[in-house]
Each structure stands twice: as C-alpha cells, then as structure tokens.
Design a protein around this motif. Structure first.
Motif, short mmCIF file in Angstrom:
data_model
loop_
_atom_site.label_atom_id
_atom_site.label_comp_id
_atom_site.label_asym_id
_atom_site.label_seq_id
_atom_site.Cartn_x
_atom_site.Cartn_y
_atom_site.Cartn_z
N UNK A 76 0.89 -1.40 -0.47
CA UNK A 76 -0.32 -0.25 0.43
C UNK A 76 1.01 1.79 0.24
N UNK A 77 2.18 1.25 0.68
CA UNK A 77 2.69 2.35 1.14
C UNK A 77 3.31 2.55 -1.34
N UNK A 78 3.85 1.90 -1.37
CA UNK A 78 4.29 1.52 -3.23
C UNK A 78 3.01 2.21 -3.43
N UNK A 79 1.48 1.20 -3.59
CA UNK A 79 0.63 2.08 -4.47
C UNK A 79 0.34 3.73 -3.91
N UNK A 80 0.54 4.17 -2.87
CA UNK A 80 0.46 5.50 -2.89
C UNK A 80 1.52 6.48 -3.14
N UNK A 100 5.10 -1.27 8.85
CA UNK A 100 5.69 -1.31 7.51
C UNK A 100 6.66 -0.72 6.66
N UNK A 101 7.78 0.63 7.38
CA UNK A 101 8.19 1.08 6.92
C UNK A 101 9.72 0.66 6.73
N UNK A 102 9.80 -0.36 7.50
CA UNK A 102 11.19 -0.59 7.13
C UNK A 102 11.17 -2.32 6.81
N UNK A 103 9.57 -3.12 6.44
CA UNK A 103 9.66 -3.52 5.32
C UNK A 103 9.61 -3.16 4.56
N UNK A 104 9.64 -1.78 4.30
CA UNK A 104 9.08 -1.64 2.60
C UNK A 104 10.66 -1.02 2.04
N UNK A 105 11.79 -0.60 3.39
CA UNK A 105 13.00 -0.71 3.15
C UNK A 105 13.99 -1.88 2.65
N UNK A 106 13.20 -3.02 3.44
CA UNK A 106 13.81 -4.42 2.79
C UNK A 106 13.21 -4.36 1.03
N UNK A 108 11.60 -2.33 -0.76
CA UNK A 108 11.86 -1.18 -1.56
C UNK A 108 13.11 0.12 -1.79
N UNK A 109 14.83 -0.73 -1.89
CA UNK A 109 15.43 -0.07 -0.96
C UNK A 109 15.79 1.24 -1.77
N UNK A 110 15.91 1.53 -3.16
CA UNK A 110 16.02 2.40 -3.80
C UNK A 110 14.55 3.87 -3.82
#
Length: 304
Positions: A76-80, A100-106, A108-110
């Motif tokens: 959902x973070x990526x979708x937003x 969720x932010x830490x998992x997003x960092x793993x 989608x690190x870029x």
C-alpha cells in the motif's frame, strides 16, 4: 475525498506542502490524523503525505480477512507513492507504521531515501513471541465482542499510553475518541492478519544487516515492549541511530511533539547533507572487543 486504488481497496489520503516528500505511516490504534502536529511543521519545507491504512475509514474496510496483512501494508505504501508520482521519499512510521516502513526499506531500498521507525518492535522480542500471538488473537476478538468504546478506554489507560494523559490531557482524549470511532471489523482484521502474523524483526536481522538506508529509531524509555528490539535494530542496521526519549511511552510523537520534530528535522538535514552515518569506518569492532577484554582483566585485578 481523495482516494488511491491499492489492489482493489481505496485508501484515503491527504497531502500538504511542497518539496521533497515525506510519507507518514500511522500506528494500529490511530490513523493519519496522529501526524497533524508533524504535518503542520514539516509542510513548510516538505511535501507531507498521510493516508489511512486499509480497515481505517474513510479508507475501505474490507470484510474479507485475506485483504489484510503486513505484506499488503507494504504494498500500500508503494501504491500511494506510485499514484502520487513519488519516485522516492522519506518514510516516517509509528509502531505498525514503523514496522511497515522497515519492511518497505528491505523490499524497495531504492525508493526509501531514509526511514524513521518510532515505537517499533512490540511482540518481536523472542521472550514475547508466544504471548504476542496469544494476545493478538484475544484482542482481535475483543474489538468485535466488546466494542470500540470499551476497547478505546482499555488501550488509552494502558501502561505505555497513560503517560500522554498526564502530559497532554487534550491529546489523550482526542486519541481515545479517534480510536473509539474506528470500525471494529477493520481493527479486528488488522490485529488478526497484520499484527499477529507478521514476522519478528529479530528474525530479519541478517536482512537488516545489508540495508544501507539511513534509519532513525525513536523510542520512549517507558515503551517497555519495544526496548529490547530497538537495541537489536541499532546493532544490526549499518546506518541507524537510536534516540530514546526520557519519561515517554508509546505515542512518542504525541507525547513529545517538539522533541520529536527536532530529532526528525535534524535527522533529515543530516541525510540531505550526506553526513548521517554510523560510527567511523577506521574503528573496527575487534578493537572494541580487545578494549573490553583489557578493561575486564584490569577490573578483575583490582577486585582481587
């Protein structure tokens, strides 16, 4: 109302300000409004984006439990970001949002230029895992069976929440009122599918050790369920700093908004200057071990 389509679920969002984007991610017991004080401050220089997670009105509240989960929260973070044409951003999350932010960092690190994970880690410590799974299941049922009035009172009087009452009674009352109005089905499904089933952060230590994204870990010293995990994260994340705020519980951004904003402001400025780093590369860990060994030897000699 502005909405974003995230795999068939509509997410309500708000944005304010212009500049480099900051995406704020809310905790289990609140919604995007918990970041109002931060948005008012940082929207002077940044593009601030908040959104309500699935299950939190006016975002959609799916009946199907399979439409909830920590993986979907990351997606959902990526979708937003995709819908708002944000290629990369700073992520600032509290508790569930910090996870969720830490998992997003793993994943989608870029796309995550820097991450602030505040009050993260409840239920992750090895000593908490069995109790966490059991309590999460109980809470998931309680949101439906006991209703939101009773659950809002219970949460607001918890050992890591009561601090806010004595620091800022009005904010504490607003927190309780917002929670009282959340859809019980959304809270129940989020607890059962997103919280209860998410992997322990300790189990991700090896993955975190390869993550170079700048990270600020923020924690209240009275947020006991999160202390052990934050110390672990500070150890394994190569580019992380840990700020522990004294006499503070879980909702650190509500309890100490001025101090939180100052730490976040300083962190983002350091990232932008390229000066945020952990330690100094020429100091090797083995030298610290030798120092500790020497100290222990001398200390024992003195004791004898």
């Amino acid at each position: 109302m502005p909405y974003i389509d995230a795999t068939g679920v509509k997410l309500y969002f708000e944005e304010a300000g212009k500049g480099y984007p900051i995406v704020f991610l809310h905790e289990l017991c609140s919604d995007g409004r918990e970041w109002d004080t931060q948005v008012r401050y940082f929207s002077r220089a940044y593009r601030c984006i908040t959104f309500n997670a699935r299950g939190y009105a006016p975002s959609d509240v799916p009946n199907d439990p399979s439409l909830y989960g920590w993986e979907l929260a990351v997606d959902d973070i990526a979708a937003v970001m995709r819908s708002l044409a944000v290629e990369h951003a700073y992520l600032v999350g509290l508790s569930m949002g910090g996870y969720a932010a830490l998992q997003f960092g793993l994943r989608y690190p870029e796309r995550a230029r820097a991450i602030v994970a505040a009050g993260v880690g409840a239920g992750s410590a090895p000593s908490q895992r069995s109790a966490w799974s059991r309590e999460a299941s109980i809470l998931a049922r309680a949101f439906i069976e006991r209703g939101m009035d009773a659950m809002a009172r219970k949460v607001a009087h918890g050992q890591t929440r009561i601090q806010l009452k004595y620091k800022d009674t009005r904010s504490w009352q607003e927190f309780q009122e917002r929670l009282r109005r959340h859809p019980p089905l959304g809270m129940s499904n989020t607890m059962a599918r997103c919280q209860a089933l998410r992997p322990s952060l300790h189990d991700l230590a090896d993955q975190f050790s390869t993550m170079r994204t700048p990270v600020l870990l923020a924690l209240g010293d009275e947020d006991a369920p999160c202390l052990e995990t934050n110390l672990m994260l500070k150890t394994v994340l190569p580019n992380a700093g840990l700020w522990i705020c004294p006499n503070t519980g879980h909702a650190i951004n509500l309890e100490e908004p001025t101090a939180f904003n100052a730490q976040l402001d300083s962190f983002l400025a350091a990232v932008e200057r390229g000066s945020w780093r952990r330690g100094y590369p020429e100091i090797k860990a083995e030298s610290n071990l030798r120092l500790e060994t020497t100290f222990d030897t001398r200390a024992k000699a003195v004791i004898r």
